[in-house]
Design a protein around this motif. Structure first.
Motif, PDB file in Angstrom:
ATOM      1  N   PRO A   1       0.770 -11.450   1.742  1.00 64.16           N
ATOM      2  CA  PRO A   1       1.557 -10.315   2.227  1.00 64.16           C
ATOM      3  C   PRO A   1       0.828  -9.555   3.322  1.00 64.16           C
ATOM      4  O   PRO A   1      -0.401  -9.581   3.426  1.00 64.16           O
ATOM      5  CB  PRO A   1       1.730  -9.451   0.965  1.00 64.16           C
ATOM      6  N   MET A   2       1.612  -8.881   4.152  1.00 66.00           N
ATOM      7  CA  MET A   2       1.048  -8.020   5.184  1.00 66.00           C
ATOM      8  C   MET A   2       0.270  -6.865   4.548  1.00 66.00           C
ATOM      9  O   MET A   2      -0.781  -6.458   5.043  1.00 66.00           O
ATOM     10  CB  MET A   2       2.176  -7.470   6.065  1.00 66.00           C
ATOM     11  N   ALA A   3       0.823  -6.347   3.432  1.00 62.51           N
ATOM     12  CA  ALA A   3       0.179  -5.230   2.741  1.00 62.51           C
ATOM     13  C   ALA A   3       0.627  -5.223   1.286  1.00 62.51           C
ATOM     14  O   ALA A   3       1.733  -5.665   0.959  1.00 62.51           O
ATOM     15  CB  ALA A   3       0.544  -3.905   3.409  1.00 62.51           C
TER      16      ALA A   3
ATOM     17  N   GLN B   1       1.818  -1.085 -10.749  1.00 63.62           N
ATOM     18  CA  GLN B   1       2.757  -0.318  -9.929  1.00 63.62           C
ATOM     19  C   GLN B   1       2.432  -0.534  -8.446  1.00 63.62           C
ATOM     20  O   GLN B   1       1.933   0.344  -7.748  1.00 63.62           O
ATOM     21  CB  GLN B   1       2.694   1.160 -10.305  1.00 63.62           C
ATOM     22  N   VAL B   2       2.742  -1.746  -7.990  1.00 63.92           N
ATOM     23  CA  VAL B   2       2.464  -2.137  -6.609  1.00 63.92           C
ATOM     24  C   VAL B   2       3.620  -2.976  -6.085  1.00 63.92           C
ATOM     25  O   VAL B   2       4.440  -3.491  -6.857  1.00 63.92           O
ATOM     26  CB  VAL B   2       1.144  -2.934  -6.485  1.00 63.92           C
ATOM     27  N   ALA B   3       3.653  -3.132  -4.770  1.00 62.22           N
ATOM     28  CA  ALA B   3       4.647  -3.998  -4.125  1.00 62.22           C
ATOM     29  C   ALA B   3       4.003  -4.680  -2.931  1.00 62.22           C
ATOM     30  O   ALA B   3       3.162  -4.090  -2.237  1.00 62.22           O
ATOM     31  CB  ALA B   3       5.866  -3.189  -3.684  1.00 62.22           C
ATOM     32  N   ASP B   4       4.386  -5.927  -2.709  1.00 63.59           N
ATOM     33  CA  ASP B   4       3.894  -6.712  -1.569  1.00 63.59           C
ATOM     34  C   ASP B   4       4.914  -6.662  -0.437  1.00 63.59           C
ATOM     35  O   ASP B   4       6.095  -6.947  -0.643  1.00 63.59           O
ATOM     36  CB  ASP B   4       3.684  -8.174  -1.973  1.00 63.59           C
ATOM     37  N   LEU B   5       4.423  -6.333   0.746  1.00 57.09           N
ATOM     38  CA  LEU B   5       5.272  -6.277   1.933  1.00 57.09           C
ATOM     39  C   LEU B   5       4.976  -7.474   2.827  1.00 57.09           C
ATOM     40  O   LEU B   5       3.826  -7.742   3.173  1.00 57.09           O
ATOM     41  CB  LEU B   5       5.029  -4.991   2.709  1.00 57.09           C
TER      42      LEU B   5
END
Length: 298
Positions: free
Chosen positions: A43-45, A55-59
């Motif tokens: 992921p970019m971030a 509690q995270v997300a991949d962009l």
């Protein structure tokens, strides 16, 4: 028998009116995806939306200057912490990114995690999606072109998140509102899944998720049921596979309520290959979602 890499067992249940796969998700989803050749770029971030490591997300961002349409991607796993995670559906998110979508692949706490279940799991899904509003300016995300895409339990959460504006406060205070939703082989309500969940997931999951039965928690089950809040007022893409019989009542109710609904039933599909881009059915689902999720700008 239907299988991906020989691990998914699906049979009809003669004792109930709905045909469902027996313990379909007791297979290790990531093992299934990897066996089918699913790979994803980094992921970019990875962005935190809370204090828990879950509690995270991949962009992921497509090529170009933006602003980019966004697909929020929600993985499944029978609502349990022990089954699946965001890395399992990362290849599907990557395939959407290759077709021009920024993807926001969220992780969230589930049954078995601290604070998992009602309301924590639902609060996580809502907070993860709303975090998009904070990162949008930096990454040139088009907040007028956001859609939700989920698989299995994630399909349910995609529909539920899309129904938030129709719920009571504070659930209705959504900072991010979709223009469309895609639900891939998952239920549109929870109450009717009680009992069948043990056959699909290998153990009861809905009562532990909600903290009680529908008769014990009627208000909570209603709040948690997107089918009870139709019409959503947006186009819906529904992919039917092993859990098709669980989805059909939702399809009928959405159409009856006046929503625009498109369905795809890939031939000889199973619960996992529909989100595995290296398989023919996975490719068909990627095309179906990417081509129909939202209008593209010229």
């Amino acid at each position: 028998m239907k299988s991906v890499a020989g691990v998914l067992l699906c049979v009809a249940i003669a004792s109930v009116s709905t045909s469902v796969p027996v313990r379909a998700q007791e297979a290790d989803p990531e093992r299934v995806y990897k066996a089918a050749g699913a790979k994803a770029s980094r992921p970019m971030a990875t962005v935190a939306y809370g204090s828990s490591e879950l509690q995270v997300a991949d962009l992921r961002l497509p090529t170009g200057k933006g602003p980019f349409p966004v697909a929020v991607v929600i993985h499944g796993g029978c609502f349990m912490s022990s089954v699946d995670k965001r890395s399992g559906i990362a290849a599907f998110a990557d395939a959407l990114t290759e077709r021009g979508y920024a993807t926001w692949n969220i992780e969230y706490r589930r049954v078995g995690d601290p604070s998992g279940g009602w309301p924590g799991t639902f609060e996580d899904v809502a907070a993860a999606i709303d975090k998009l509003a904070d990162v949008a300016p930096r990454y040139k995300l088009d907040m007028k072109r956001v859609a939700f895409v989920g698989h299995s339990a994630g399909a349910y959460f995609a529909l539920w998140a899309a129904s938030r504006p129709r719920l009571m406060k504070p659930w209705s205070n959504a900072r991010v509102r979709p223009i469309a939703v895609a639900a891939i082989d998952g239920p549109g309500t929870l109450a009717s899944f009680v009992g069948l969940d043990a056959q699909v997931c290998g153990r009861p999951v809905i009562v532990p998720l909600m903290g009680g039965t529908p008769s014990q928690k009627p208000a909570e089950y209603r709040l948690a049921s997107p089918q009870d809040h139709l019409p959503l007022g947006m186009p819906q893409l529904l992919v039917l596979s092993d859990l098709a019989d669980l989805m059909r009542p939702y399809v009928a109710a959405a159409k009856a309520g006046g929503d625009t609904v498109q369905t795809l039933t890939p031939p000889n599909a199973n619960h996992f290959d529909v989100v595995t881009p290296k398989t023919p059915n996975g490719q068909a689902v990627v095309r179906f979602v990417a081509d129909n999720l939202m209008p593209r700008r010229p």
